[in-house]
Enzyme design. Sequence first.
Site: not given
Ligand code: HBI
Ligand code: FE
Length: 298
Positions: A182, A136, A201, A141
């Site tokens: 996303e 994913h 993904s 990303h």
């Molecule tokens: N942590 N590793 C990871 N990947 C993410 O996409 C991610 C996260 N922590 C918080 C988050 N996304 C979401 O709350 C975003 O909206 C910030």
């Molecule tokens: Fe993501």
Amino acid sequence: MIASPLSSAKSDHALRGDYSACAEDFTIDQDWSRYRQEDHALWRKLYARQAGLVARQACAAFNGALTKMAIADAVPDLARINRDLGAATGWRLVAVPGFVPDEVFFAHLERRQFPVTIWLRDAAEIDYLVEPDIFHDFFGHVPLLFDPVFADYLQVYGLKGREALRLGATPMLARLYWYMVEFGLIREQGAIKAFGAGILSSHAETLFATTDPSPHRIAFDLERVMRTQYRIDDFQEVYFVLENFADLFAASERDFRPLYAAIEAAEPLAPGALIAEDRLYHRGTGAWKKSRASRLAN
Ligand code: HBI
Ligand code: FE
């Protein structure tokens, strides 16, 4: 897909969600040599399944970068990709065990560092996964981090994150991430293409988001996105559509404080709701057209 809280779901998968060894900023060492042959075989299977579909349904920036990254044959090595990514947009991938707290995530984005989970799903989870795995995060990303405008947007998103934490506005900001990073769509040469990682993904959601007649596809509007709730356990009932990434970057540079105040004062919108101001995309004879929801009212 994803957006579960900090859950390090335990499984027999050695790399999965092991938070015990991570640093203060939740980063860990990827140690690419630890991947097993079955991990590389599963990666190849996931990649081969998506590659043909995204070639047709993903935006040009995604496909251009994916081809250059050349990651079809094995689980990608962050260090190798970081050399090209750094040269392209100054971003760097950092390995993490899975979800990290919002403030940590925002701090990484502010420094043009993208946290990438390093464990790979089990073969039984090929179609659906609750937390983000390396397929994913990497396949979904990383390609867009090679796009200079999108890469700049994501850093501004990180800056806005720090402000949102201070204002208690992270749920509204998270909607911008959810519906763009996303699950974002973009219109290119009259066709609807996907750029969101949660879409690209997922085999089924790539098809659904770009071709199924049932979801609403609404022209991107920052306040509208921040007012719209989302579901994490099913396909989206609504997708927001950009005309270009410059519009997203320009929106992210606005002062969000008056927006947060206006949205707090209004009712949040359910994912399937429509309002008169919405400009809906619908498939014309060839190209996708945009018209006011009020004009399309049934
Ligand atoms: N942590 N590793 C990871 N990947 C993410 O996409 C991610 C996260 N922590 C918080 C988050 N996304 C979401 O709350 C975003 O909206 C910030
Ligand atoms: Fe993501």
